[in-house]
Each structure stands twice: as structure tokens, then as C-alpha cells.
Design a protein around this motif. Structure first.
Motif, PDB file in Angstrom:
ATOM      1  N   UNK A   1     -13.718  -0.615  37.203  1.00  0.00           N
ATOM      2  CA  UNK A   1     -13.981   0.371  36.143  1.00  0.00           C
ATOM      3  C   UNK A   1     -15.101  -0.085  35.208  1.00  0.00           C
ATOM      4  N   UNK A   2     -15.127  -1.379  34.891  1.00  0.00           N
ATOM      5  CA  UNK A   2     -16.166  -1.882  33.983  1.00  0.00           C
ATOM      6  C   UNK A   2     -17.553  -1.680  34.563  1.00  0.00           C
ATOM      7  N   UNK A   3     -17.669  -1.698  35.884  1.00  0.00           N
ATOM      8  CA  UNK A   3     -18.968  -1.527  36.529  1.00  0.00           C
ATOM      9  C   UNK A   3     -19.302  -0.052  36.739  1.00  0.00           C
ATOM     10  N   UNK A   4     -18.307   0.732  37.212  1.00  0.00           N
ATOM     11  CA  UNK A   4     -18.562   2.140  37.534  1.00  0.00           C
ATOM     12  C   UNK A   4     -18.344   3.087  36.358  1.00  0.00           C
ATOM     13  N   UNK A   5     -17.512   2.647  35.387  1.00  0.00           N
ATOM     14  CA  UNK A   5     -17.190   3.456  34.213  1.00  0.00           C
ATOM     15  C   UNK A   5     -16.561   4.794  34.570  1.00  0.00           C
ATOM     16  N   UNK A   6     -15.854   4.846  35.691  1.00  0.00           N
ATOM     17  CA  UNK A   6     -15.159   6.077  36.056  1.00  0.00           C
ATOM     18  C   UNK A   6     -14.023   5.754  37.016  1.00  0.00           C
ATOM     19  N   UNK A   7     -13.040   6.659  37.047  1.00  0.00           N
ATOM     20  CA  UNK A   7     -11.912   6.542  37.954  1.00  0.00           C
ATOM     21  C   UNK A   7     -11.878   7.750  38.875  1.00  0.00           C
ATOM     22  N   UNK A   8     -11.388   7.557  40.079  1.00  0.00           N
ATOM     23  CA  UNK A   8     -11.250   8.669  41.014  1.00  0.00           C
ATOM     24  C   UNK A   8     -10.131   9.594  40.551  1.00  0.00           C
ATOM     25  N   UNK A   9     -10.115  10.813  41.064  1.00  0.00           N
ATOM     26  CA  UNK A   9      -9.050  11.758  40.739  1.00  0.00           C
ATOM     27  C   UNK A   9      -7.693  11.185  41.132  1.00  0.00           C
ATOM     28  N   UNK A  10      -7.634  10.542  42.289  1.00  0.00           N
ATOM     29  CA  UNK A  10      -6.386   9.933  42.755  1.00  0.00           C
ATOM     30  C   UNK A  10      -5.860   8.927  41.737  1.00  0.00           C
ATOM     31  N   UNK A  11      -6.731   8.054  41.250  1.00  0.00           N
ATOM     32  CA  UNK A  11      -6.304   7.030  40.292  1.00  0.00           C
ATOM     33  C   UNK A  11      -5.847   7.655  38.984  1.00  0.00           C
ATOM     34  N   UNK A  12      -6.550   8.690  38.519  1.00  0.00           N
ATOM     35  CA  UNK A  12      -6.158   9.364  37.280  1.00  0.00           C
ATOM     36  C   UNK A  12      -4.762   9.976  37.403  1.00  0.00           C
ATOM     37  N   UNK A  13      -4.505  10.630  38.531  1.00  0.00           N
ATOM     38  CA  UNK A  13      -3.199  11.262  38.742  1.00  0.00           C
ATOM     39  C   UNK A  13      -2.101  10.207  38.828  1.00  0.00           C
ATOM     40  N   UNK A  14      -2.358   9.136  39.574  1.00  0.00           N
ATOM     41  CA  UNK A  14      -1.359   8.076  39.745  1.00  0.00           C
ATOM     42  C   UNK A  14      -1.037   7.416  38.408  1.00  0.00           C
ATOM     43  N   UNK A  15      -2.059   7.057  37.646  1.00  0.00           N
ATOM     44  CA  UNK A  15      -1.841   6.376  36.364  1.00  0.00           C
ATOM     45  C   UNK A  15      -1.124   7.290  35.370  1.00  0.00           C
ATOM     46  N   UNK A  16      -1.492   8.556  35.348  1.00  0.00           N
ATOM     47  CA  UNK A  16      -0.843   9.504  34.433  1.00  0.00           C
ATOM     48  C   UNK A  16       0.624   9.696  34.782  1.00  0.00           C
ATOM     49  N   UNK A  17       0.912   9.923  36.061  1.00  0.00           N
ATOM     50  CA  UNK A  17       2.288  10.149  36.487  1.00  0.00           C
ATOM     51  C   UNK A  17       3.125   8.878  36.334  1.00  0.00           C
ATOM     52  N   UNK A  18       2.536   7.726  36.625  1.00  0.00           N
ATOM     53  CA  UNK A  18       3.265   6.460  36.472  1.00  0.00           C
ATOM     54  C   UNK A  18       3.652   6.241  35.017  1.00  0.00           C
ATOM     55  N   UNK A  19       2.694   6.431  34.110  1.00  0.00           N
ATOM     56  CA  UNK A  19       2.994   6.275  32.690  1.00  0.00           C
ATOM     57  C   UNK A  19       4.036   7.265  32.204  1.00  0.00           C
ATOM     58  N   UNK A  20       3.921   8.518  32.648  1.00  0.00           N
ATOM     59  CA  UNK A  20       4.869   9.547  32.224  1.00  0.00           C
ATOM     60  C   UNK A  20       6.278   9.253  32.730  1.00  0.00           C
ATOM     61  N   UNK A  21       6.385   8.843  33.994  1.00  0.00           N
ATOM     62  CA  UNK A  21       7.704   8.566  34.572  1.00  0.00           C
ATOM     63  C   UNK A  21       8.357   7.338  33.929  1.00  0.00           C
ATOM     64  N   UNK A  22       7.552   6.322  33.645  1.00  0.00           N
ATOM     65  CA  UNK A  22       8.101   5.133  32.981  1.00  0.00           C
ATOM     66  C   UNK A  22       8.570   5.491  31.573  1.00  0.00           C
ATOM     67  N   UNK A  23       7.749   6.265  30.857  1.00  0.00           N
ATOM     68  CA  UNK A  23       8.119   6.658  29.501  1.00  0.00           C
ATOM     69  C   UNK A  23       9.371   7.518  29.466  1.00  0.00           C
ATOM     70  N   UNK A  24       9.425   8.526  30.325  1.00  0.00           N
ATOM     71  CA  UNK A  24      10.590   9.412  30.378  1.00  0.00           C
ATOM     72  C   UNK A  24      11.825   8.643  30.846  1.00  0.00           C
ATOM     73  N   UNK A  25      11.648   7.794  31.855  1.00  0.00           N
ATOM     74  CA  UNK A  25      12.768   7.012  32.369  1.00  0.00           C
ATOM     75  C   UNK A  25      13.364   6.101  31.318  1.00  0.00           C
ATOM     76  N   UNK A  26      12.488   5.412  30.577  1.00  0.00           N
ATOM     77  CA  UNK A  26      12.959   4.514  29.517  1.00  0.00           C
ATOM     78  C   UNK A  26      13.715   5.293  28.439  1.00  0.00           C
TER      79      UNK A  26
END
Length: 446
Positions: free
Chosen positions: A218-243
Motif C-alpha cells: 500500500x505504501x508504494x501503490x497508495x491503493x487497495x483492490x476492490x477485493x481487499x476493501x471488501x474483505x477488510x470492511x467485512x472483517x472489521x464489521x464482523x469482529x466489531x458486531x461479534x464482540x
């Protein structure tokens, strides 16, 4: 249907299924040897097959206590199976080939593409190199952190061994532990070092190697793929809701969170909110959780980790597509849009197919277990979902299963690890392309 026995002409899904099955049977044979048990007795083959399947499919369900039944050699066999199963045998084979400076053929690249659940072969060998480097580096750091904590409770050599074992098991989302008496990590329910280290290892292993590669660049490209954005968003949401849900449901339960201070309550809720994402460790006694909490954990286990990771389930991206479909339908929109990108119809159909097949599998397995096992329904549903999601969390049913029940659960773990579509492509006949299309028809929905 003509059966093709020429391995060189097998499709990539069939090779993957056969390779995993071969590793499982070899592992089961090794676990039946007298040197694999602490007492020198031979483990019954059904139990050995179940354990080898659980390790190779990085699940963590066990029929014998790992910490007390197996000898050092038996535990080493298990950790090798976990590493092979988590990274994939084709990844390990590629490592050997690269070390020997052997060229990776087109057919091998196709198999790697299937194994890593990628949409194209572009950069697949480069990705495999990164997978190996990332995995070994993360496991090494995790082992140091865990060993440094375990040294306060056990001799140095044992602490280092426990650190290595649980680091590999955590990163590969396997959930095997060697503390004995089926205790998992309940001894460290309020320990921040063990809890946070295990959580980070599990989350990194469950994100998927493509996402990890994106994050490191990310530091080199300064962007994330759509796949990574979806995975990171859903992972954070599921961890937050689960907790949050576990914290609320178990706050007043004196058998779980009720007896802990505020810090222990939060840490245990976070830990138990992360682990159903296919990890299999528990710091709370799952058998005394409220039924609402147990059912919520079932939902988390069904969703699972992310594509191209060491975890199972229908995957976070599949769940994201389903949520997007609902939102689009409610808003009256034709397209599903995530982060300003429109999803193709094939992605939507694949998500629906995976979800429906997964639901059918879990329901069928639960019904079969209900017929042959004398256990409460919620426990059998929990065990079936845990096996499909390759999670490893248990309400204590697995060690009491009949031989038929063990075989059913083992097959479910196998299907969950390989992926339902991969298994279907491997076992089914090769599909021919349609030469025509039927006229469009309309039916009433809802």
C-alpha cells in the motif's frame, strides 16, 4: 460417463481434492503408529482419520485430547498436517520446486490458481512466494511472543515448543491446542499477551494472502483492490458486531463474563468474537454460554474467513455480495455496487450458489446427526457448522460421536476446506458449453 484415470489429464479441482485426500490418509496412517501416542497404544483408524482430516482441513475438532493423548512425534505430525493444510499442498510443492530451481509449468499454474481461489494466473508464482514468506515470518513472530509469555509458566524448552505449536495452529486457523483436558486457552482468559497475539495471528491468517500482499504494497501503490476493501470492511464489521453481541449477551452470565472485571469482559468478548471466524480456540467455556450466544456463534462460523485464506465458511466476500443484493433490491436498483464498482452477474450467481449449497450441507449434516446421535439439536447444529466452517469450536459433542457421526463430520470438514464448488467441479462431469439459449420467461417472486 467415462471415468478418466489419467492423472495428467485431471482437472485442477480434481487434483486438489485427490491431493488433500492423499495427505489425510497418509497422516491417518502415521497417527495410528504406536510412536504417535503417549502410551504407545495404536489409535483406532477411524479416530486417526478424523484427527488427520481435522488437522489437514485446519479445523480443530478432536475426538481425543491432543495435549495428553499424543506423544511429541504425534503432535509434530499434527502440526505438519496443519501447515500443509493451511498453506495448501500445492503451495508447499511450489516451494520445493522453487528451491530446486524447477520451472513452474502452465498446468501447475492452473492448479495454483484454483488452490488460491484466484480469477487469473497472472502473478500467481509471485503470489506463492509472498505467501510462503509472509506465513513463515508471521508464524515466527507469533511463536516468539507466545513463548515469551509461556516461559513464566513452564520451562524454556517447553515454552518455545508451545509457542511454535500454537503460533502455527493460530495463523492457520486450526484451533489445535496442547494444554490438555480440552481446555484450549481458558487458562489465559484475561491474559492480554496470549489473547492479543492469538487474535492477530487468526485475523492475519483469515484475511487471505492477496489482502496481505495488498496491505504490504500500500505504501508504494497508495491503493487497495476492490477485493481487499471488501474483505477488510467485512472483517472489521464482523469482529466489531461479534464482540458487541457476545459482550451484551454474556455480560450478566456469572459462568462466563459475569465473574470477570471490565478489562477481562472486553478482552474475552473480543477473543470469542474473532475465533468463530474459523479459528477454533476458546477462552470461555462454550458449554455454559447462553443459547442465544451459541446460535450467534453458529452464524459467525457459517460466514467464516475470506477467500484465499487458511479459513473456511461461505467467506466474507460472499456475505458482502448477499448484503449488497438485499440493499440493491430494497432501493430498487438493478446493479450491486461496492466501493463505486458494479459487480458482474457471475459474481452474484456464484455467491448465491455457494450460500444455498452451504445451507443445504449444514442442514443435511445436522439432520443426519440428529438421527444417529443422542444429543440436543443446538449442539449438533453447532458441531455441523463448526465442521463446515473449518472452525473447530465444540460444545463437547465430537468426542462422544459414534463412528458414523465421525465419518459424517470428517466429510463435512473436507468439503468445507476445499470449497463446495471446487468439490462439485472435481466430482462432477466436465460441463459442455451450451450451444443455444432458451427464451426468457418471467415468474412472480416474493
Amino acid at each position: 460417463m467415462k471415468v478418466n484415470f489419467n492423472v495428467l489429464q485431471w482437472s485442477p479441482p480434481r487434483i486438489l481434492v485427490s491431493g488433500f485426500a492423499l495427505i489425510i490418509f497418509l497422516g491417518a496412517f502415521m497417527l495410528t503408529m504406536p510412536f504417535a501416542s503417549a502410551t504407545g497404544e495404536r489409535l483406532p483408524f477411524i479416530d486417526a482419520l478424523f484427527t488427520a482430516t481435522s488437522a489437514t482441513c485446519v479445523t480443530g475438532l478432536v475426538v481425543v485430547d491432543t495435549g495428553t493423548y499424543f506423544s511429541l512425534w504425534g503432535q509434530i505430525i499434527l502440526i505438519v498436517l496443519i501447515q500443509l493444510g493451511g498453506l495448501g499442498f500445492m503451495t508447499m510443492a511450489t516451494l520445493v520446486a522453487l528451491m530446486l530451481r524447477k520451472k513452474i509449468t502452465l498446468r501447475e499454474r492452473l492448479i495454483l490458481q484454483e488452490a488460491m481461489n484466484q480469477s487469473s494466473m497472472e502473478g500467481i508464482v509471485k503470489l506463492i512466494r509472498r505467501v510462503i514468506i509472509y506465513s513463515l515470518t508471521i508464524e515466527f513472530i507469533g511463536a516468539i511472543l507466545l513463548a515469551s509469555r509461556f516461559m513464566a509458566d513452564m520451562p524454556l524448552g517447553k515454552a518455545v515448543y508451545f509457542g511454535i505449536f500454537h503460533s502455527i495452529s493460530s495463523f492457520n486457523n486450526a484451533g489445535f491446542d496442547i494444554f490438555g483436558d480440552y481446555r484450549s486457552l481458558t487458562l489465559y482468559v484475561s491474559d492480554p499477551v496470549v489473547n492479543i497475539t492469538a487474535i492477530l495471528l487468526v485475523v492475519l491468517g483469515g484475511l487471505g494472502f492477496v489482502v496481505m500482499s495488498d496491505l504490504l504494497e500500500f505504501r508504494k501503490n497508495r491503493k487497495l483492490s476492490l477485493h481487499s476493501k471488501v474483505v477488510l470492511t467485512m472483517t472489521g464489521a464482523l469482529i466489531g458486531v461479534g464482540t458487541l453481541v457476545i459482550f451484551i449477551f454474556e455480560f450478566s452470565n456469572h459462568l462466563t463474563l459475569g465473574s470477570l472485571d471490565w478489562g477481562g469482559k472486553f478482552l474475552s468478548s473480543l477473543f470469542q468474537g474473532v475465533m468463530p471466524r474459523t479459528a477454533g480456540y476458546n477462552s470461555l467455556d462454550l458449554t455454559v454460554l447462553r443459547q442465544a450466544t451459541q446460535f450467534f456463534i453458529i452464524l459467525l462460523m457459517f460466514i467464516g474467513a475470506s477467500p484465499g485464506s487458511t479459513g473456511g465458511g461461505i467467506k466474507t466476500t460472499t456475505f458482502a455480495v448477499l448484503i449488497g443484493s438485499v440493499i440493491s433490491m430494497i432501493r430498487g436498483r438493478e446493479d450491486i455496487v461496492l466501493f463505486r464498482y458494479r459487480l458482474g452477474k457471475d459474481r452474484i450467481f456464484k455467491a448465491l450458489t455457494i450460500t444455498l449449497i452451504a445451507m443445504a450441507l449444514v442442514v443435511s449434516v445436522t439432520m443426519l446427526l440428529s438421527m444417529i446421535e443422542n444429543q440436543p439439536f443446538i449442539k449438533l447444529l453447532f458441531e455441523a457448522t463448526s465442521a463446515f466452517g473449518t472452525v473447530g469450536l465444540s460444545l463437547g459433542v465430537t468426542p462422544e460421536l459414534s463412528n458414523a457421526g465421525k465419518i459424517i463430520i470428517a466429510l463435512t470438514m473436507f468439503a468445507g476446506r476445499l470449497g463446495l464448488l471446487t468439490l462439485a467441479y472435481a466430482l462432477g462431469p466436465r460441463a459442455d458449453k451450451d450451444l443455444y439459449r432458451h427464451p426468457e420467461g418471467k415468474i412472480t417472486i416474493g
